[in-house]
Design a protein around this motif. Structure first.
Motif, PDB file in Angstrom:
ATOM      1  N   GLY A   8      21.819 -90.759 -41.962  1.00 34.47           N
ATOM      2  CA  GLY A   8      20.799 -89.755 -42.245  1.00 34.47           C
ATOM      3  C   GLY A   8      20.089 -89.895 -43.577  1.00 34.47           C
ATOM      4  O   GLY A   8      19.325 -89.019 -43.964  1.00 34.47           O
ATOM      5  N   VAL A   9      20.316 -91.012 -44.298  1.00 30.90           N
ATOM      6  CA  VAL A   9      19.738 -91.188 -45.629  1.00 30.90           C
ATOM      7  C   VAL A   9      18.965 -92.512 -45.682  1.00 30.90           C
ATOM      8  O   VAL A   9      19.448 -93.539 -45.193  1.00 30.90           O
ATOM      9  CB  VAL A   9      20.844 -91.189 -46.711  1.00 30.90           C
ATOM     10  CG1 VAL A   9      20.297 -91.539 -48.077  1.00 30.90           C
ATOM     11  CG2 VAL A   9      21.548 -89.834 -46.748  1.00 30.90           C
ATOM     12  N   VAL A  10      17.780 -92.491 -46.280  1.00 31.66           N
ATOM     13  CA  VAL A  10      17.020 -93.721 -46.506  1.00 31.66           C
ATOM     14  C   VAL A  10      17.677 -94.459 -47.674  1.00 31.66           C
ATOM     15  O   VAL A  10      17.774 -93.929 -48.775  1.00 31.66           O
ATOM     16  CB  VAL A  10      15.532 -93.420 -46.820  1.00 31.66           C
ATOM     17  CG1 VAL A  10      14.799 -94.705 -47.184  1.00 31.66           C
ATOM     18  CG2 VAL A  10      14.860 -92.744 -45.631  1.00 31.66           C
ATOM     19  N   VAL A  11      18.140 -95.692 -47.405  1.00 31.38           N
ATOM     20  CA  VAL A  11      18.835 -96.474 -48.433  1.00 31.38           C
ATOM     21  C   VAL A  11      17.950 -97.571 -49.029  1.00 31.38           C
ATOM     22  O   VAL A  11      18.285 -98.149 -50.061  1.00 31.38           O
ATOM     23  CB  VAL A  11      20.160 -97.071 -47.905  1.00 31.38           C
ATOM     24  CG1 VAL A  11      21.144 -95.957 -47.544  1.00 31.38           C
ATOM     25  CG2 VAL A  11      19.927 -97.994 -46.721  1.00 31.38           C
ATOM     26  N   ALA A  12      16.813 -97.849 -48.372  1.00 27.89           N
ATOM     27  CA  ALA A  12      15.842 -98.823 -48.886  1.00 27.89           C
ATOM     28  C   ALA A  12      14.488 -98.533 -48.257  1.00 27.89           C
ATOM     29  O   ALA A  12      14.409 -98.085 -47.113  1.00 27.89           O
ATOM     30  CB  ALA A  12      16.277-100.251 -48.565  1.00 27.89           C
ATOM     31  N   GLU A  34      22.519 -96.522 -55.751  1.00 25.08           N
ATOM     32  CA  GLU A  34      23.642 -95.584 -55.760  1.00 25.08           C
ATOM     33  C   GLU A  34      24.423 -95.593 -54.443  1.00 25.08           C
ATOM     34  O   GLU A  34      25.560 -95.119 -54.391  1.00 25.08           O
ATOM     35  CB  GLU A  34      23.161 -94.156 -56.072  1.00 25.08           C
ATOM     36  CG  GLU A  34      22.237 -93.529 -55.044  1.00 25.08           C
ATOM     37  CD  GLU A  34      20.754 -93.740 -55.323  1.00 25.08           C
ATOM     38  OE1 GLU A  34      19.954 -92.916 -54.863  1.00 25.08           O
ATOM     39  OE2 GLU A  34      20.401 -94.738 -55.996  1.00 25.08           O
ATOM     40  N   TYR A  35      23.855 -96.157 -53.379  1.00 24.80           N
ATOM     41  CA  TYR A  35      24.536 -96.214 -52.082  1.00 24.80           C
ATOM     42  C   TYR A  35      25.194 -97.571 -51.811  1.00 24.80           C
ATOM     43  O   TYR A  35      25.809 -97.748 -50.768  1.00 24.80           O
ATOM     44  CB  TYR A  35      23.551 -95.905 -50.951  1.00 24.80           C
ATOM     45  CG  TYR A  35      22.906 -94.553 -51.065  1.00 24.80           C
ATOM     46  CD1 TYR A  35      23.665 -93.391 -51.068  1.00 24.80           C
ATOM     47  CD2 TYR A  35      21.520 -94.422 -51.180  1.00 24.80           C
ATOM     48  CE1 TYR A  35      23.072 -92.138 -51.175  1.00 24.80           C
ATOM     49  CE2 TYR A  35      20.922 -93.181 -51.287  1.00 24.80           C
ATOM     50  CZ  TYR A  35      21.703 -92.043 -51.280  1.00 24.80           C
ATOM     51  OH  TYR A  35      21.114 -90.810 -51.377  1.00 24.80           O
ATOM     52  N   GLY A  59      27.189 -90.091 -48.153  1.00 24.24           N
ATOM     53  CA  GLY A  59      27.730 -88.828 -47.651  1.00 24.24           C
ATOM     54  C   GLY A  59      29.209 -88.861 -47.348  1.00 24.24           C
ATOM     55  O   GLY A  59      29.661 -88.270 -46.368  1.00 24.24           O
ATOM     56  N   GLY A  60      29.964 -89.585 -48.162  1.00 23.51           N
ATOM     57  CA  GLY A  60      31.415 -89.648 -47.970  1.00 23.51           C
ATOM     58  C   GLY A  60      31.861 -90.637 -46.905  1.00 23.51           C
ATOM     59  O   GLY A  60      33.048 -90.756 -46.627  1.00 23.51           O
ATOM     60  N   LYS A  61      30.929 -91.361 -46.287  1.00 21.19           N
ATOM     61  CA  LYS A  61      31.274 -92.354 -45.273  1.00 21.19           C
ATOM     62  C   LYS A  61      30.930 -93.743 -45.791  1.00 21.19           C
ATOM     63  O   LYS A  61      30.029 -93.903 -46.608  1.00 21.19           O
ATOM     64  CB  LYS A  61      30.508 -92.090 -43.973  1.00 21.19           C
ATOM     65  CG  LYS A  61      30.917 -90.798 -43.305  1.00 21.19           C
ATOM     66  CD  LYS A  61      30.221 -90.650 -41.970  1.00 21.19           C
ATOM     67  CE  LYS A  61      30.656 -89.349 -41.316  1.00 21.19           C
ATOM     68  NZ  LYS A  61      29.986 -89.166 -40.019  1.00 21.19           N
ATOM     69  N   GLU A  62      31.662 -94.741 -45.286  1.00 19.96           N
ATOM     70  CA  GLU A  62      31.414 -96.131 -45.668  1.00 19.96           C
ATOM     71  C   GLU A  62      31.066 -96.977 -44.456  1.00 19.96           C
ATOM     72  O   GLU A  62      31.619 -96.785 -43.379  1.00 19.96           O
ATOM     73  CB  GLU A  62      32.638 -96.733 -46.363  1.00 19.96           C
ATOM     74  CG  GLU A  62      32.838 -96.235 -47.762  1.00 19.96           C
ATOM     75  CD  GLU A  62      33.851 -97.059 -48.547  1.00 19.96           C
ATOM     76  OE1 GLU A  62      34.434 -98.021 -48.002  1.00 19.96           O
ATOM     77  OE2 GLU A  62      34.039 -96.740 -49.729  1.00 19.96           O
ATOM     78  N   ASN A  63      30.168 -97.908 -44.643  1.00 17.13           N
ATOM     79  CA  ASN A  63      29.795 -98.892 -43.631  1.00 17.13           C
ATOM     80  C   ASN A  63      30.011-100.264 -44.290  1.00 17.13           C
ATOM     81  O   ASN A  63      29.166-100.756 -45.029  1.00 17.13           O
ATOM     82  CB  ASN A  63      28.343 -98.685 -43.208  1.00 17.13           C
ATOM     83  CG  ASN A  63      27.963 -99.504 -41.995  1.00 17.13           C
ATOM     84  OD1 ASN A  63      28.680-100.409 -41.597  1.00 17.13           O
ATOM     85  ND2 ASN A  63      26.817 -99.185 -41.413  1.00 17.13           N
TER      86      ASN A  63
END
Length: 94
Positions: A8-12, A34-35, A59-63
């Motif tokens: 749910g977050v734009v990382v680039a 930061e991500y 958001g507390g999750k890792e990929n």
């Protein structure tokens, strides 16, 4: 403008991506650092060279190893030196 999103977050986000083998590669200054957490994983592409990876933490999750880049690519891939690409469920939309 090409965007990469995960959890749910734009990382680039960039209008200066390079496209290679169907993947969008984002300039290093377009990723939201930061991500991104450096990974110890590396792989080798026969024509691009050695790839290094980042794990995304959102958001507390890792990929794990969801992003990769070529810090010192071969001459044939110099246009993506330091650029970052995504997989493993990261949505990239042009």
């Amino acid at each position: 403008m090409v965007k990469a999103s995960w959890n749910g977050v734009v990382v680039a986000e960039s209008s200066k991506c390079e496209q290679v083998e169907g993947n969008y590669y984002f300039p290093a200054d377009s990723i939201k650092k930061e991500y991104f957490v450096a990974s110890t994983t590396s792989t080798t592409c026969p024509w691009k060279g050695k790839a290094s990876y980042y794990t995304l933490r959102v958001g507390g999750k890792e990929n794990a190893d969801a992003a990769w880049y070529y810090p010192s690519p071969s001459n044939a891939a110099k246009n993506i030196s330091g650029y970052v690409a995504f997989w493993k469920g990261v949505q990239v939309t042009p």
